[in-house]
Design a protein around this motif. Structure first.
Motif, short mmCIF file in Angstrom:
data_model
loop_
_atom_site.label_atom_id
_atom_site.label_comp_id
_atom_site.label_asym_id
_atom_site.label_seq_id
_atom_site.Cartn_x
_atom_site.Cartn_y
_atom_site.Cartn_z
N UNK A 165 56.49 37.32 39.64
CA UNK A 165 55.44 36.78 38.77
C UNK A 165 54.65 37.98 38.26
N UNK A 166 54.15 37.90 37.04
CA UNK A 166 53.31 39.00 36.57
C UNK A 166 52.01 39.05 37.35
N UNK A 167 51.37 40.20 37.37
CA UNK A 167 50.06 40.30 37.99
C UNK A 167 49.11 39.38 37.26
N UNK A 173 47.94 33.35 30.88
CA UNK A 173 47.72 31.96 31.27
C UNK A 173 46.83 31.82 32.50
N UNK A 174 46.52 32.95 33.16
CA UNK A 174 45.70 32.93 34.36
C UNK A 174 44.27 33.28 34.00
#
Length: 181
Positions: A165-167, A173-174
């Motif tokens: 998962x990306x940081x 989207x986070x």
């Protein structure tokens, strides 16, 4: 680091909920970091990607590349090698990691390929280097241009490989909020 990304195990051990700790620049399959060099020891410290270690212990570095990886550094031997290497540059300050300098260099020599195609290795952070950046190496005879791509760079606080998962800092989207506690 954000409090909501961490938890505490019953024995008091800190863990990071499989969070990717490598952040700053998101390289993807559609937008990989492309490294081209004819140098015998053709290396580049990957721009924009740094990592913060929350504590000492076992971490897993993982990434994807279009090349076969090796744990052997051929230095300036002057031979074309199809295998690449990855290094971790441990840093005492965030500024050093961001400037792509280091206090200690570590060749990842226990690299292996997972069934999903990612390359990974367990790295033991045993000294107080709270930050790192990454070096990617190609090898040539000084005339032949080697080109390699790298993407999905990850570092997790774990002795196990977890899905990429990306940081959170790099994932649009986070929504990050300051933790309360």
């Amino acid at each position: 680091m954000r409090q909501e990304m961490f938890g505490t195990l019953p024995d008091g051990t800190l863990y990071t909920k499989r969070r990717n700790l490598a952040y700053g620049r998101l390289y993807t399959a559609e937008n990989p970091r492309i490294h081209s060099s004819a140098a015998k020891d053709g290396y580049e410290t990957i721009p924009g990607v740094v990592c913060e270690f929350p504590c000492l212990g076992a971490y897993v570095v993982s990434f994807r590349t279009d090349k076969t990886m090796s744990g052997t550094h051929w230095g300036s031997l002057g031979e074309v090698k199809e295998n690449c290497t990855i290094w971790i540059y441990f840093c005492k300050t965030l500024e050093k990691a961001q400037d792509r300098h280091y206090d200690m260099a570590y060749l990842v020599n226990n690299i292996q390929q997972a069934s999903d195609g990612r390359w990974y290795a367990i790295v033991n952070v045993e000294e107080n280097y709270p930050y790192c950046c990454f070096r990617f190496n190609t090898y040539s005879d000084g005339t032949y241009v080697q080109t390699a791509k790298i993407w999905d760079i990850s570092m997790t606080y774990s002795a196990n490989l977890h899905p990429y998962t990306p940081a959170p800092e790099d994932d649009e989207t986070v929504v990050l909020t300051e933790g309360a506690g």
